[in-house]
Design a protein around this motif. Structure first.
Motif, PDB file in Angstrom:
ATOM      1  N   UNK A  46       0.839  -1.197   0.000  1.00 38.03           N
ATOM      2  CA  UNK A  46       0.000   0.000   0.000  1.00 38.03           C
ATOM      3  C   UNK A  46       0.877   1.252   0.000  1.00 38.03           C
ATOM      4  N   UNK A  47       1.896   1.240   0.846  1.00 37.81           N
ATOM      5  CA  UNK A  47       2.795   2.398   0.929  1.00 37.81           C
ATOM      6  C   UNK A  47       3.554   2.584  -0.380  1.00 37.81           C
ATOM      7  N   UNK A 104       1.358   4.115  -2.950  1.00 38.60           N
ATOM      8  CA  UNK A 104       1.181   5.543  -2.688  1.00 38.60           C
ATOM      9  C   UNK A 104       2.302   6.370  -3.323  1.00 38.60           C
ATOM     10  N   UNK A 105       3.560   5.993  -3.041  1.00 42.93           N
ATOM     11  CA  UNK A 105       4.659   6.783  -3.603  1.00 42.93           C
ATOM     12  C   UNK A 105       4.758   6.587  -5.115  1.00 42.93           C
ATOM     13  N   UNK A 106       4.390   5.399  -5.597  1.00 38.63           N
ATOM     14  CA  UNK A 106       4.410   5.171  -7.048  1.00 38.63           C
ATOM     15  C   UNK A 106       3.443   6.107  -7.763  1.00 38.63           C
ATOM     16  N   UNK A 107       2.348   6.446  -7.101  1.00 36.33           N
ATOM     17  CA  UNK A 107       1.395   7.386  -7.702  1.00 36.33           C
ATOM     18  C   UNK A 107       2.106   8.690  -8.070  1.00 36.33           C
ATOM     19  N   UNK A 115      10.975   3.412   0.034  1.00 35.95           N
ATOM     20  CA  UNK A 115       9.952   2.380   0.212  1.00 35.95           C
ATOM     21  C   UNK A 115      10.395   1.098  -0.500  1.00 35.95           C
ATOM     22  N   UNK A 116      10.773   0.114   0.277  1.00 35.11           N
ATOM     23  CA  UNK A 116      11.309  -1.125  -0.278  1.00 35.11           C
ATOM     24  C   UNK A 116      12.805  -1.239  -0.092  1.00 35.11           C
TER      25      UNK A 116
END
Length: 905
Positions: free
Chosen positions: A194-195, A198-201, A247-248
């Motif tokens: 989910x996180x 969000x940043x991929x958006x 993230x990741x």
């Protein structure tokens, strides 16, 4: 019209637009049979009391949350309108921190335009998106926010008829109903996926579209000041804007970031970048309908097309047939064939049939640019080709660089397990002294052999470390290092904390990949020790080897704002970071190596947040190489980038502010009086701050007077609130530390210690205090620091503080600590007014109006929060059902308060 008049007009607009949206919201609630709830929601303070209402706490909290977000949208729109009007009436240079202001300042200072043009391509900025546990909004809700923003702007058009305006109102009402039925927060703890979504958006849907707007702002300012257009003609003449992500990759205290998740994230980034570029090339081809009968296309270019088509075989011939007699389209069609082969990873077809690196595609686009220039199609280049070339330069084939971060203590455990698995006799690595560690590491690094056969199990920490570095190795072998950012060592305390990473890299075969290993200096002591650590690191054989292979070599150093603040308070943190930047830069200068500072800023002022241009202006002169990274965390991502105009503005501030600082040179002689005054003042501030934290009953006070126990159950982030699960101040993450004080309206992480320090300093050194007044006007670090501290004071609420303090069971503890806190609070407000030379009412009109519009709703929320918190804490542990019900209410209030206060941790 003066700028002050425009500001007042903007405040009136906020009030008017907010009242309109609140009334539409109330109408929507009434249509759903929620008349009593609607009566409690008002734009202005009134006599309605929750105590007399039968409305459920959950419903009221959700409604108040939406009203806060409506106010945030209105304020965002008003700020954009204000900037537009001031630029229209007073010029581009009137927007603080903008390219217009920066270029005019340089021109008036006599800086040659060629010197400016030479500087711009050397600027390289990188916002790094992180998903710390502060983001309270779901992606679905962010989409609703954006829809409402568009409708709000649409409604401002004065040409609409009465019926058209009624239709817009109905659209707004429908979106509000969807929002009401969706809910604002995560009811389940968000997953890492989910996180990441969000940043991929932002990486996929926002930044690619905003880049062109940001570039246009520089072009407009360049023309506005009358500089030569040819100096800013090609994409390679612009500053470099790239993006990063944690993230990741950030696994400091985050057990859920597995090697597999890192691998899938890197692949996701790559696929998204290639898809974006494909869409751009398809759109470009549609614009390149140049007929070979009307345009004298160079023969060499036509031969190039034929040659590439032949190499690509049947797919190449199809690409030609699709657009006969349109050579430019044919050329792009062939680029698309090669790009599709790249997406499908058909590297077996050879380098002429796909792209190994983004530079390969950049060379082809440059050929197209040369042909268009030959045809004198300059407007076509600027309008259509330039954005594609810029996007390729900024996103590459990797979209965003993924940083890999881990804590030094975790590495110690991993090293011990690795040594044990390899059969060493002394495996207690954590307790080796520095000399023994370095002797061992340096000897090992002379060899290329690993400790173990690949795949040998070692232990949980070692297996994890080697696991994610192995995934990085697979990625690097296939695609190169572009998609990998830095290997960051949290809590860097010594040289061995850094160079031990090279042993892990050697173990998986990455020793010669020259990945940047980066210290993260977090506490006050680490910031002080940082220059010596850096000196030793830059002279280490492994780093000197990297310097030979990477030209130009830039050494990254990350500075932590959060832990240094928790350690010493806001004034101590900022001053020590300022001095660390100076001293670290001196080390780099002595070694002939430029530094890239990576600022680990959070969303709140306590954690380095605030306006980007002010943040950059307050850096020491000469400490900016032109390369900079900066974290954008949690809710700050949406605040800065949710709509394109706001995103463009914030990226412009980042680029322009970096360029301005890079033009500044270090002062030949430091103002010894300034440093002496600040050192004495900060010593007082740190002493006062530690007086509170070192109080024997402080943890008891903190545990009762803030909702930290609720935040530890929070569902707004995938990461645990504590690094190792220990219930101690040291183990508590700095984000929930700040978050908890904000929730109970103390906000003391953003001011405590400063008031008493200033009062004592004024009494003991009255002449030096007068000099401080001059510094507060002229020196950006102090000026903006005081404004930010004052903002935190104004966002605090002593009445709410006192009610929370009443939750502390021991009255002696409560009275002792509240006396310290309230005395510092009052003194701080007074002393800042004295230093700034004017009252808060004169200087902070917008801030006070902002607080006024939120006050009543915040008070209602705190009533719910305190009532529920008392019940939750008093419940028998066996009553799990009631406890969970109350916890959901408390978590809802946490999120709503975050929206109302415009910040979390």
């Amino acid at each position: 019209m003066e700028k002050k008049t425009l500001e007042l007009e903007g405040l009136r607009k906020i009030r008017k637009d907010y009242t309109y949206l609140i009334n539409v919201f109330k109408e929507m609630l009434q249509s759903l049979g929620e008349a009593e709830l609607a009566a409690l929601i008002n734009a202005e303070n009134d006599s309605h009391e929750k105590k007399q209402s039968k409305v459920a706490d959950e419903k009221l909290a959700q409604a108040l949350g939406i009203s806060f977000e409506l106010l945030n949208l209105v304020e965002e729109n008003a700020a954009t309108q204000f900037r537009r009007k001031t630029e229209s009436q007073f010029g581009l240079e009137t927007t603080r921190g903008s390219w217009g202001e920066t270029l005019k300042l340089w021109k008036e200072s006599g800086v040659d335009e060629q010197k400016i043009a030479d500087l711009l391509p050397k600027i390289k900025v990188m916002p790094v998106l992180t998903a710390h546990p502060t983001e309270a909004k779901r992606l679905t809700v962010l989409d609703i926010h954006r829809e409402l923003y568009v409708l709000l702007v649409k409604n401002e058009n004065p040409l609409w008829s009465v019926s058209e305006r009624a239709e817009i109102k109905q659209e707004i009402k429908s979106v509000l109903e969807r929002w009401w039925r969706t809910g604002e927060i995560y009811l389940q703890k968000p997953r890492l996926t989910d996180e990441r979504s969000n940043v991929m958006h932002y990486f996929v849907n926002v930044f690619p579209k905003v880049l062109h707007l940001t570039d246009q702002r520089l072009l407009n300012a360049w023309k506005h000041v009358g500089f030569s257009p040819e100096l800013l003609d090609g994409p390679e003449q612009f500053p470099m804007l790239q993006f990063g992500s944690w993230v990741g990759g950030d696994r400091d205290g985050h057990p859920y970031v597995t090697p597999e998740f890192t691998a899938s994230t890197l692949q996701l980034h790559r696929r998204a970048a290639l898809n974006i570029l494909r869409e751009q090339l398809v759109a470009l081809a549609q614009k390149m309908s140049f007929s070979e009968f009307l345009n004298e296309v160079p023969t060499a270019f036509l031969s190039e097309i034929a040659s590439q088509a032949k190499t690509l075989g049947e797919a190449g011939q199809k690409a030609l047939k699709r657009n006969p007699s349109e050579p430019l389209r044919q050329f792009i069609n062939l680029l698309l064939v090669r790009l599709d082969n790249t997406v499908d990873e058909r590297f077996d077809l050879g380098d002429q049939s796909c792209y190994r690196r983004p530079d390969d595609l950049a060379i082809e686009l440059k050929k197209l640019r040369d042909v268009l220039a030959h045809l004198k199609a300059g407007q076509v280049i600027k309008q259509y080709l330039f954005p594609v070339e810029r996007l390729l330069a900024c996103l590459g084939f990797h979209l965003a660089k993924l940083d890999i971060r881990q804590n030094s203590a975790y590495h110690e455990k991993a090293m011990a397990q690795l040594l044990q698995a390899a059969g060493f006799s002394d495996t207690d690595y954590a307790h080796w002294d520095e000399e023994k560690r370095l002797s061992f590491i340096n000897k090992e690094l002379q060899s290329n052999r690993p400790f173990l056969v690949a795949g040998t199990p070692c232990g949980p920490e070692a297996d994890n470390v080697l696991g994610y570095f192995s995934e990085v190795k697979k990625y690097v072998d296939r695609y190169g290092t572009d998609g990998i950012g830095s290997v960051i060592v949290s809590m860097t305390r010594s040289l061995s904390d850094l160079v031990v990473v090279f042993l892990f890299l050697r173990e998986v075969g990455l020793k010669d990949a020259h990945l940047p290993v980066v210290p993260l200096l977090e506490t006050i002591d680490d910031l002080v020790a940082g220059p010596d650590i850096l000196e030793a690191f830059l002279t280490h054989p492994m780093v000197q080897e990297q310097q030979k292979h990477k030209k130009p070599f830039i050494q990254e150093v990350m500075l932590g704002y959060s832990d240094s603040n928790k350690d010493g308070g806001i004034l101590t943190s900022r001053w020590n970071i300022y001095k660390a930047e100076e001293k670290l830069t001196e080390v780099g200068d002595r070694r002939g190596i430029a530094l890239r500072f990576f600022h680990g800023r959070g969303g709140t002022i306590s954690r380095g947040g605030g306006k980007i241009h002010r943040f950059l202006e307050s850096m020491p002169p000469g400490a900016m190489s032109g390369h900079i990274k900066m974290t954008v965390q949690g809710e700050t991502i949406a605040n800065q980038f949710a709509n394109r105009l706001n995103a463009s503005y914030n990226l412009e501030m980042f680029l322009s502010g970096t360029a301005r600082q890079a033009m500044r040179t270090a002062q030949k002689e430091k103002d010894k009086k300034l440093y002496d005054i600040m050192d004495r003042l900060v010593a007082l501030a740190r002493s006062n701050y530690r007086q509170l934290l070192d109080h024997p009953q402080f943890i008891e006070f903190y545990g009762h007077a803030t909702p930290i126990d609720v935040l530890e159950q929070s569902k707004i982030g995938s990461r645990p609130a504590r690094r190792t699960g220990q219930r101690s101040l040291d183990d508590l993450r700095s984000i929930p530390w700040v978050f908890s004080w904000n929730q109970s309206r103390f906000n003391l992480t953003g001011w405590f210690g400063t008031g008493t320090a200033l009062g004592t300093f004024q009494a003991q050194y009255p002449e030096d205090f007068e000099y401080l007044k001059t510094l507060a006007e002229e020196w950006p670090l102090l000026k903006y620091g005081l404004i930010q501290i004052e903002t935190n004071l104004l966002n605090s609420d002593t009445d709410i503080m006192k009610v929370f303090a009443d939750l502390v069971p021991d009255p002696t503890t409560k009275n002792e600590l509240m006396q310290l806190i309230l005395a510092d609070y009052g003194t701080c407000l007074e002393e800042i007014e004295t230093l700034m030379g004017a009252s808060v009412e004169e200087r902070r009109l917008s801030r006070l109006e902002n607080n006024k519009l939120r006050h009543r709703s915040l008070q209602m929320l705190h009533e719910i929060q305190l009532r529920s918190l008392k019940k939750w804490r008093a419940l028998d542990k066996k009553d799990a059902e009631e406890a969970n019900k109350l916890l959901l209410v408390l978590l809802l209030v946490v999120n709503v308060l975050s929206g109302g206060l415009k910040g979390t941790g």
